[in-house]
Design a protein around this motif. Sequence first.
Motif, PDB file in Angstrom:
ATOM      1  N   ALA A 127       0.831  -1.209   0.000  1.00  0.00           N
ATOM      2  CA  ALA A 127       0.000   0.000   0.000  1.00  0.00           C
ATOM      3  C   ALA A 127       0.861   1.254   0.000  1.00  0.00           C
ATOM      4  CB  ALA A 127      -0.928  -0.015   1.210  1.00  0.00           C
ATOM      5  N   ILE A 128       1.977   1.215   0.733  1.00  0.00           N
ATOM      6  CA  ILE A 128       2.892   2.365   0.770  1.00  0.00           C
ATOM      7  C   ILE A 128       3.477   2.622  -0.616  1.00  0.00           C
ATOM      8  CG2 ILE A 128       5.141   3.152   1.636  1.00  0.00           C
ATOM      9  CD1 ILE A 128       4.420   1.762   4.280  1.00  0.00           C
ATOM     10  N   VAL A 129       3.897   1.550  -1.294  1.00  0.00           N
ATOM     11  CA  VAL A 129       4.468   1.708  -2.634  1.00  0.00           C
ATOM     12  C   VAL A 129       3.403   2.206  -3.607  1.00  0.00           C
ATOM     13  CG1 VAL A 129       5.565   0.496  -4.563  1.00  0.00           C
ATOM     14  CG2 VAL A 129       6.261  -0.018  -2.226  1.00  0.00           C
ATOM     15  N   ASP A 130       2.165   1.698  -3.487  1.00  0.00           N
ATOM     16  CA  ASP A 130       1.076   2.207  -4.329  1.00  0.00           C
ATOM     17  C   ASP A 130       0.894   3.708  -4.135  1.00  0.00           C
ATOM     18  OD1 ASP A 130       0.082   0.085  -5.875  1.00  0.00           O
ATOM     19  OD2 ASP A 130      -1.056  -0.728  -4.199  1.00  0.00           O
ATOM     20  N   ALA A 131       0.963   4.156  -2.864  1.00  0.00           N
ATOM     21  CA  ALA A 131       0.714   5.563  -2.554  1.00  0.00           C
ATOM     22  C   ALA A 131       1.888   6.468  -2.900  1.00  0.00           C
ATOM     23  CB  ALA A 131       0.369   5.706  -1.071  1.00  0.00           C
ATOM     24  N   ALA A 132       3.097   5.915  -2.918  1.00  0.00           N
ATOM     25  CA  ALA A 132       4.283   6.738  -3.161  1.00  0.00           C
ATOM     26  C   ALA A 132       4.334   7.188  -4.618  1.00  0.00           C
ATOM     27  CB  ALA A 132       5.550   5.958  -2.815  1.00  0.00           C
ATOM     28  N   ARG A 133       4.577   8.448  -4.838  1.00  0.00           N
ATOM     29  CA  ARG A 133       4.681   8.952  -6.209  1.00  0.00           C
ATOM     30  C   ARG A 133       6.009   8.580  -6.842  1.00  0.00           C
ATOM     31  NH1 ARG A 133       2.762  15.063  -6.780  1.00  0.00           N
ATOM     32  NH2 ARG A 133       2.919  14.381  -8.959  1.00  0.00           N
ATOM     33  N   ASP A 134       7.067   8.508  -6.031  1.00  0.00           N
ATOM     34  CA  ASP A 134       8.407   8.207  -6.546  1.00  0.00           C
ATOM     35  C   ASP A 134       8.787   6.785  -6.137  1.00  0.00           C
ATOM     36  OD1 ASP A 134      11.027   8.094  -7.341  1.00  0.00           O
ATOM     37  OD2 ASP A 134      11.593  10.047  -6.511  1.00  0.00           O
ATOM     38  N   LYS A 135       8.590   5.836  -7.033  1.00  0.00           N
ATOM     39  CA  LYS A 135       8.915   4.441  -6.729  1.00  0.00           C
ATOM     40  C   LYS A 135      10.425   4.236  -6.600  1.00  0.00           C
ATOM     41  CE  LYS A 135       4.535   3.876  -7.689  1.00  0.00           C
ATOM     42  NZ  LYS A 135       3.512   3.919  -6.633  1.00  0.00           N
ATOM     43  N   ARG A 136      11.203   5.051  -7.304  1.00  0.00           N
ATOM     44  CA  ARG A 136      12.660   4.919  -7.207  1.00  0.00           C
ATOM     45  C   ARG A 136      13.146   5.275  -5.808  1.00  0.00           C
ATOM     46  NH1 ARG A 136      15.426   8.490 -11.363  1.00  0.00           N
ATOM     47  NH2 ARG A 136      13.924   9.956 -10.493  1.00  0.00           N
ATOM     48  N   ARG A 137      12.526   6.273  -5.182  1.00  0.00           N
ATOM     49  CA  ARG A 137      12.932   6.641  -3.820  1.00  0.00           C
ATOM     50  C   ARG A 137      12.648   5.506  -2.841  1.00  0.00           C
ATOM     51  NH1 ARG A 137      10.956  12.297  -1.533  1.00  0.00           N
ATOM     52  NH2 ARG A 137      12.413  12.904  -3.211  1.00  0.00           N
ATOM     53  N   MET A 138      11.535   4.825  -3.024  1.00  0.00           N
ATOM     54  CA  MET A 138      11.223   3.694  -2.154  1.00  0.00           C
ATOM     55  C   MET A 138      12.265   2.592  -2.317  1.00  0.00           C
ATOM     56  SD  MET A 138       8.663   4.920  -0.655  1.00  0.00           S
ATOM     57  CE  MET A 138       8.358   3.471   0.355  1.00  0.00           C
ATOM     58  N   ALA A 139      12.675   2.336  -3.559  1.00  0.00           N
ATOM     59  CA  ALA A 139      13.706   1.327  -3.789  1.00  0.00           C
ATOM     60  C   ALA A 139      15.029   1.748  -3.149  1.00  0.00           C
ATOM     61  CB  ALA A 139      13.890   1.090  -5.285  1.00  0.00           C
ATOM     62  N   PHE A 140      15.359   3.042  -3.233  1.00  0.00           N
ATOM     63  CA  PHE A 140      16.588   3.557  -2.633  1.00  0.00           C
ATOM     64  C   PHE A 140      16.598   3.321  -1.123  1.00  0.00           C
ATOM     65  CE2 PHE A 140      18.622   7.023  -0.309  1.00  0.00           C
ATOM     66  CZ  PHE A 140      19.907   7.011  -0.823  1.00  0.00           C
ATOM     67  N   LEU A 141      15.528   3.671  -0.446  1.00  0.00           N
ATOM     68  CA  LEU A 141      15.459   3.507   1.005  1.00  0.00           C
ATOM     69  C   LEU A 141      15.550   2.034   1.395  1.00  0.00           C
ATOM     70  CD1 LEU A 141      12.654   6.099   1.831  1.00  0.00           C
ATOM     71  CD2 LEU A 141      15.116   6.353   2.223  1.00  0.00           C
ATOM     72  N   ALA A 142      14.921   1.170   0.612  1.00  0.00           N
ATOM     73  CA  ALA A 142      14.967  -0.258   0.918  1.00  0.00           C
ATOM     74  C   ALA A 142      16.380  -0.807   0.770  1.00  0.00           C
ATOM     75  CB  ALA A 142      14.010  -1.012   0.006  1.00  0.00           C
ATOM     76  N   ALA A 200       8.830  -4.018  -9.173  1.00  0.00           N
ATOM     77  CA  ALA A 200       7.708  -4.397 -10.033  1.00  0.00           C
ATOM     78  C   ALA A 200       6.965  -3.166 -10.522  1.00  0.00           C
ATOM     79  CB  ALA A 200       6.759  -5.329  -9.271  1.00  0.00           C
ATOM     80  N   ALA A 201       6.770  -2.190  -9.631  1.00  0.00           N
ATOM     81  CA  ALA A 201       6.070  -0.958 -10.021  1.00  0.00           C
ATOM     82  C   ALA A 201       6.890  -0.163 -11.029  1.00  0.00           C
ATOM     83  CB  ALA A 201       5.783  -0.115  -8.785  1.00  0.00           C
ATOM     84  N   ILE A 202       8.198  -0.093 -10.832  1.00  0.00           N
ATOM     85  CA  ILE A 202       9.073   0.586 -11.795  1.00  0.00           C
ATOM     86  C   ILE A 202       8.978  -0.097 -13.156  1.00  0.00           C
ATOM     87  CG2 ILE A 202      11.492   1.032 -12.382  1.00  0.00           C
ATOM     88  CD1 ILE A 202      11.987   1.441  -9.351  1.00  0.00           C
TER      89      ILE A 202
END
Length: 406
Positions: A63-78, A117-119
């Motif tokens: 749900a967090i990844v769905d809501a995040a506008r920048d999927k690359r930033r989520m991958a970076f933090l992970a 997957a979202a990217i």
Amino acid sequence: MGGTRRSQRGLDWLNFFVADVQTGFGPFVAVYLASQAWTEVQIGFALSLGTLTAMLSQMPAGAIVDAARDKRRMAFLALVALAFSAVLLAAWPSTLPVYASEMLHGFASCVLNPSIAAISLALVGREALGERLGRNARFASLGGAIAAGLMGLVGTYLSPAAVFWMTAALTIPSLISLSRIRGEELRPVQATQMAGHGDARREGSIRDLLADRGILIFAGCAALFTLSNAAMLPLAGAAVTQRAGDEANLIIAACLVVPQLVVAAISPLVGRAAQQYGRRLVLIVGFSMLPVRGVLLAMVEEPAALIMVQALDGISAATLNVMLPLLAADLTRGTNRFNLCIGFFGLAVGIGGTISTTLGGAVAAWSSSADAFLMLGGIGLLCLILAWAAMPETRDQLPKDMALAQ
């Protein structure tokens, strides 16, 4: 396929190096902890703690990844979190740091996998997603195979802890690859899911997911798959450590490399077969490897035979790696809940994995490793039966013009 060559290559190499990082958290953890005088039950609990964290984090992370506008930033933090968890494991192999490392790894993986997957979906769109997922799986498998070989050598000739220092270092090229994916080329995932469905702008919800027969059945298959599969190699690794001593890391590395090479070879074929012959048939063929592998692992003891049996893992792994996000895209068509569905499937995977390592270790301790493998193979047979008897065909739900385009 959408995206410039730079972004496509960036995504290729991101999958390659992310697989390197994730390989360090595989069976090498069991070998490392065994070298630190941890018992089978303690090792099983530590591994189960990581999968329990993943189980609880899957849907919130999706749900967090769905809501995040920048999927690359989520991958970076992970990726940063994965590097820290590897350092923690290497530097402090005592109870609390190991538990903290496993929990952090479990949560970070729940964010990283749907982010990639979202990217992928945002870069190429739904029409080319199957081909892109096959390409992702190929590069991930090559990365995992090479990393397993290198980590086996490092663990054998340097120290078991060096595997995890190497894992942390491999996050650097992962981050560089991520930076090469151009943000302006990523279409909103919701738009790719809504393509051709302008009158069906549904938000989607957990209730919608739970009401979908196909989603529930595949979630059951995914749970049974990991309940059968997750404990097989750790159990084999523990037995090899007892028999082979210092050579255990090399044998485990070979057991990882061989199936990864199989995955790299057949993943594009899995994607094409899913489009040509249907999703259900591909699932049945891939899942049929689980009971066969369980029976063979119960019979073999020689390292060479064990490595050959592990090749079957490559067939089933390629099936799950490609089909899970592809089915999520099929089953959430017309909604913006692609990653929530992946998270739901990940929850099922986490439930199976959490139970598998503890159950397999307990049966091995109370009875024998052979009995544990037969039990796991029997669960794999249930997975095969469920896919054969109940899984609907989702390929036929594609609009005709989209099916022709693929």
